[in-house]
Design an enzyme around this catalytic site. Structure first.
Site, PDB file in Angstrom:
ATOM      1  N   PRO A 127       0.870  -1.315  -0.076  1.00 57.23           N
ATOM      2  CA  PRO A 127      -0.178   0.005  -0.287  1.00 57.23           C
ATOM      3  C   PRO A 127       0.812   1.466  -0.164  1.00 57.23           C
ATOM      4  CG  PRO A 127      -0.144  -1.499   1.711  1.00 57.23           C
ATOM      5  CD  PRO A 127       0.767  -2.385   0.732  1.00 57.23           C
ATOM      6  N   GLU A 128       0.293   2.263  -0.884  1.00 61.12           N
ATOM      7  CA  GLU A 128       1.277   3.262  -0.930  1.00 61.12           C
ATOM      8  C   GLU A 128      -0.059   4.862  -0.911  1.00 61.12           C
ATOM      9  OE1 GLU A 128       4.827   3.896  -2.562  1.00 61.12           O
ATOM     10  OE2 GLU A 128       5.090   1.817  -2.790  1.00 61.12           O
ATOM     11  N   LYS A 163      -1.267   7.696   4.264  1.00 64.53           N
ATOM     12  CA  LYS A 163      -1.503   6.197   4.118  1.00 64.53           C
ATOM     13  C   LYS A 163      -2.538   5.631   5.493  1.00 64.53           C
ATOM     14  CE  LYS A 163       3.036   4.875   3.019  1.00 64.53           C
ATOM     15  NZ  LYS A 163       3.924   3.771   2.983  1.00 64.53           N
ATOM     16  N   ARG A 203      12.446  -1.731   4.002  1.00 64.84           N
ATOM     17  CA  ARG A 203      12.583  -0.160   3.601  1.00 64.84           C
ATOM     18  C   ARG A 203      13.778  -1.361   2.757  1.00 64.84           C
ATOM     19  NH1 ARG A 203      10.977   2.678   7.270  1.00 64.84           N
ATOM     20  NH2 ARG A 203      11.797   4.207   8.048  1.00 64.84           N
TER      21      ARG A 203
END
Ligand SMILES: [Zn+2]
Length: 263
Positions: free
Chosen positions: A2-3, A51, A250
């Site tokens: 999800p972005e 978000k 990340r």
């Protein structure tokens, strides 16, 4: 993953399924809300902020509350027709179920599920930077916030939702590739921050309203990104093998030639 654009799309799905509906029942499978029953509450609207998902409700006594959820990496909301089987994800991942007269919304693997007075919504999302897909998107403020941390690497700074809200690993990698910036460049050494921020906004906005995220203009499978998810594949510009570095959640992909380390 999800972005900001995925969350924006999710908010729209929830809005279409439930806006204006008076809930007939709810089922919270998170300990802090296990006793909550939203039967009789009406969904006013579903919105996204970065978000964060915000489902705004009004109660029988005109009480206003907001159901907050965050998708993080794996979360999702799905809308089903009444009686339809909930097949999107395994049942043990269900955190919230909202029953409306025409649709059932099921939230899977949600984080930070909270029900707060709508007037206190800002406490949950107030620290966010300008929302790339918000009506109040403010690129100058995003640039100002980024520039306030000149020693932070630009890859980290783009993910920090207090600077600007909506960028995840995919857009981070793609924006830096398209601007030719080495991901570990300190923000203070990035030549054109407004250009970087403007491009991030354009890429997210272009994908609003569809589930296939593309930064190349192509929606064909395997052709939707420049570097993201393309480790060891040839750079679309120079043919060099795309590199990948992972640190917890990340992940960074980059082209060592198109995005050279500053010397
Ligand atoms: Zn390249």
């Amino acid at each position: 993953m999800p972005e900001g654009d995925t969350v924006w799309n999710t908010a729209r799905v929830l809005h279409r399924a439930l806006a204006g509906a008076r809930l007939t029942g709810s089922d919270f499978r998170v300990p802090q809300l296990a006793a909550v029953d939203l039967a009789g509450w009406t969904v006013r609207e579903s919105a996204s902020r970065g978000k964060h998902l915000l489902l705004r409700l009004v109660g029988p006594d005109d009480e206003r509350r907001t159901l907050h959820s965050h998708l993080r990496m794996e979360g999702a909301w799905r809308a089903y027709a009444p009686g339809e089987r909930w097949t999107a994800r395994p049942a043990h991942l269900i955190r919230v179920v909202l029953h409306g007269p025409d649709a059932v919304a099921v939230g899977y693997h949600l984080h930070e599920v909270a029900l707060v007075p709508t007037a206190e919504e800002e406490n949950l999302v107030g620290s966010l930077g300008p929302d790339l897909l918000g009506a109040d998107w403010d690129p100058a403020e995003a640039v100002r916030r980024l520039a306030a941390g000149p020693e932070v690497t630009v890859a980290e700074a783009l993910l920090d939702q207090r600077n600007l809200a909506g960028v995840g690993n995919l857009y981070k990698c793609e924006v830096l590739f398209l601007r030719g910036v080495w991901p570990w460049t300190p923000v203070g050494a990035v030549a054109d921050l407004p250009g970087l921020v403007g491009l991030a906004h354009r890429l997210l906005a272009a994908n609003r309203g569809r589930w296939t995220q593309s930064t190349t203009g192509s929606l064909h499978r395997g052709q939707t990104s420049w570097v993201y998810g393309r480790r060891a594949q040839p750079c679309r510009r120079c043919g060099t093998a795309i590199a990948k570095r992972e640190l917890g959640e990340r992940v960074t992909y980059w082209c060592p030639v198109c995005q050279p380390e500053p010397t």
